[in-house]
Design an enzyme around this catalytic site. Structure first.
Site, short mmCIF file in Angstrom:
data_model
loop_
_atom_site.label_atom_id
_atom_site.label_comp_id
_atom_site.label_asym_id
_atom_site.label_seq_id
_atom_site.Cartn_x
_atom_site.Cartn_y
_atom_site.Cartn_z
N SER A 1 50.00 48.04 31.64
CA SER A 1 49.82 47.11 32.75
C SER A 1 51.09 46.31 32.97
CB SER A 1 48.67 46.14 32.46
OG SER A 1 48.75 45.05 33.37
N HIS B 1 49.66 50.99 35.44
CA HIS B 1 48.53 50.18 35.89
C HIS B 1 49.06 48.92 36.57
CE1 HIS B 1 44.29 48.89 35.55
NE2 HIS B 1 44.76 47.68 35.29
N ASP C 1 48.08 45.42 38.40
CA ASP C 1 47.01 44.44 38.50
C ASP C 1 47.21 43.51 39.68
OD1 ASP C 1 45.18 44.94 36.30
OD2 ASP C 1 46.85 44.44 34.97
N MET D 1 45.84 40.49 41.84
CA MET D 1 44.93 39.34 41.70
C MET D 1 45.12 38.38 42.87
SD MET D 1 45.25 38.46 37.67
CE MET D 1 45.25 39.74 36.41
N HIS E 1 44.60 48.31 40.34
CA HIS E 1 43.37 47.60 39.98
C HIS E 1 43.24 46.37 40.88
CE1 HIS E 1 41.10 45.29 36.53
NE2 HIS E 1 40.36 45.45 37.61
N MET F 1 41.70 43.20 41.88
CA MET F 1 40.84 42.07 41.50
C MET F 1 40.87 41.09 42.67
SD MET F 1 42.02 41.88 37.54
CE MET F 1 43.52 42.79 37.86
N MET G 1 35.89 46.62 31.90
CA MET G 1 36.69 45.45 31.53
C MET G 1 36.25 44.97 30.15
SD MET G 1 38.77 44.97 34.06
CE MET G 1 39.55 43.60 33.23
N ASP H 1 40.12 48.36 29.99
CA ASP H 1 41.13 47.39 30.41
C ASP H 1 40.87 46.03 29.77
OD1 ASP H 1 43.13 46.05 31.70
OD2 ASP H 1 42.33 46.33 33.73
C1 DX5 Z 1 43.23 41.68 33.14
C2 DX5 Z 1 43.99 42.90 33.65
C3 DX5 Z 1 44.50 43.76 32.57
C4 DX5 Z 1 45.46 43.07 31.64
C5 DX5 Z 1 45.42 43.72 30.32
O1 DX5 Z 1 42.65 41.01 34.19
O2 DX5 Z 1 43.16 43.68 34.49
O3 DX5 Z 1 45.04 44.96 33.08
O4 DX5 Z 1 46.76 43.07 32.13
O5 DX5 Z 1 46.26 42.98 29.48
P1 DX5 Z 1 46.13 43.03 27.91
O6 DX5 Z 1 46.34 44.46 27.50
O7 DX5 Z 1 47.21 42.12 27.47
O8 DX5 Z 1 44.75 42.55 27.55
ZN ZN Z 2 43.80 45.79 35.05
#
Ligand code: DX5
Ligand code: ZN
Length: 232
Positions: free
Chosen positions: A12, A37, A39, A41, A70, A72, A141, A177
């Site tokens: 990620s 990956h 992320d 947000m 991903h 969110m 998750m 994840d």
């Molecule tokens: C959390 C993200 C993950 C996160 C994972 O909301 O969706 O992808 O970056 O990070 P680690 O591996 O540090 O838990």
């Molecule tokens: Zn993620």
């Protein structure tokens, strides 16, 4: 994208240097990751804000493998087209990201992307019982979404096992994840996972000028997962 259940490591970039995504993506790919990956947000569905389609578009030329986006964000439907145009291979939406999950998943496939659905820790596996033929990936998750570096929630192992049963012979990846490390990878692989997202556990100790550490970290997670797959 062809389907198989071999273990895939998806770093990620939430844990990468935000001012240097291009070289960070090149570094993790050169060090052996399978997917990248990304992320996204929105400060609404989750507390933090990261980036949107423009950043994905800028990163795209630096990724040769799979760009696993991903989302969110809520609502998610109005933004699917923009992320598809930005070059996403996989687009994953949360069950709670809109009122009509079935329609969202159809829209993702209609845009030419693989369709993923993400389950928060409190979301039961049955939430996707009637969309199993509409998905290419389910993201479990194992932390509450919003931040990297949180502790792995062991309560999710049973959910992974249940989803693996529900999926049966369908070509659907189970992605994990949150809190994935060489310690937790065997637990999720044994339960049925094949795609392992890892932020902190891949990027810790390394940098674009010291990328071999990324390689060591990726190999450590993969080896721990592979050992569990062979034993299972
Ligand atoms: C959390 C993200 C993950 C996160 C994972 O909301 O969706 O992808 O970056 O990070 P680690 O591996 O540090 O838990
Ligand atoms: Zn993620």
């Amino acid at each position: 994208m062809t389907f198989d259940r071999s273990i895939k490591i998806a770093p990620s970039i939430l844990s990468a240097d935000f001012a240097d995504f291009g070289r960070e993506c090149q570094a993790i790919e050169a060090q052996g990751c399978d997917w990248v990956h990304v992320d996204v947000m929105d400060g609404h569905f989750v507390p933090a804000i990261t980036f949107g389609p423009a950043t994905c578009n800028a990163i795209r030329p630096h990724i040769k493998t799979i760009m696993d986006v991903h989302l969110m964000i809520a609502p998610v439907d109005p933004y699917l087209q923009a992320f598809a145009d930005a070059g996403a291979d996989v687009l994953t939406a949360h069950v709670e990201a809109g009122p009509h999950l079935d329609r969202t998943l159809q829209a993702i496939r209609d845009l030419g992307c693989k369709a993923g659905v993400a389950l928060n820790p409190s979301t039961p596996p049955e939430a996707i019982a009637y969309v199993l033929d509409r998905i290419d990936l389910v993201c479990v998750m194992t932390v509450n979404p919003g931040y990297g570096g949180q502790s792995f929630l062991h309560s999710q192992i049973e959910k992974i096992r249940r989803l693996r049963q529900m999926i049966g012979d369908r070509p659907v990846h189970i992605e994990i994840d949150g809190g994935v490390s060489p310690q937790t990878a065997p637990l999720v692989v044994e339960a049925g996972a094949d795609v392992l997202v890892a932020g902190s556990a891949v990027f810790k100790g390394g940098s674009v000028s010291n990328p071999e550490v990324y390689g060591d970290n990726i190999r450590a997670i993969r080896a721990a997962g592979e050992a569990a797959r062979i034993a299972a």
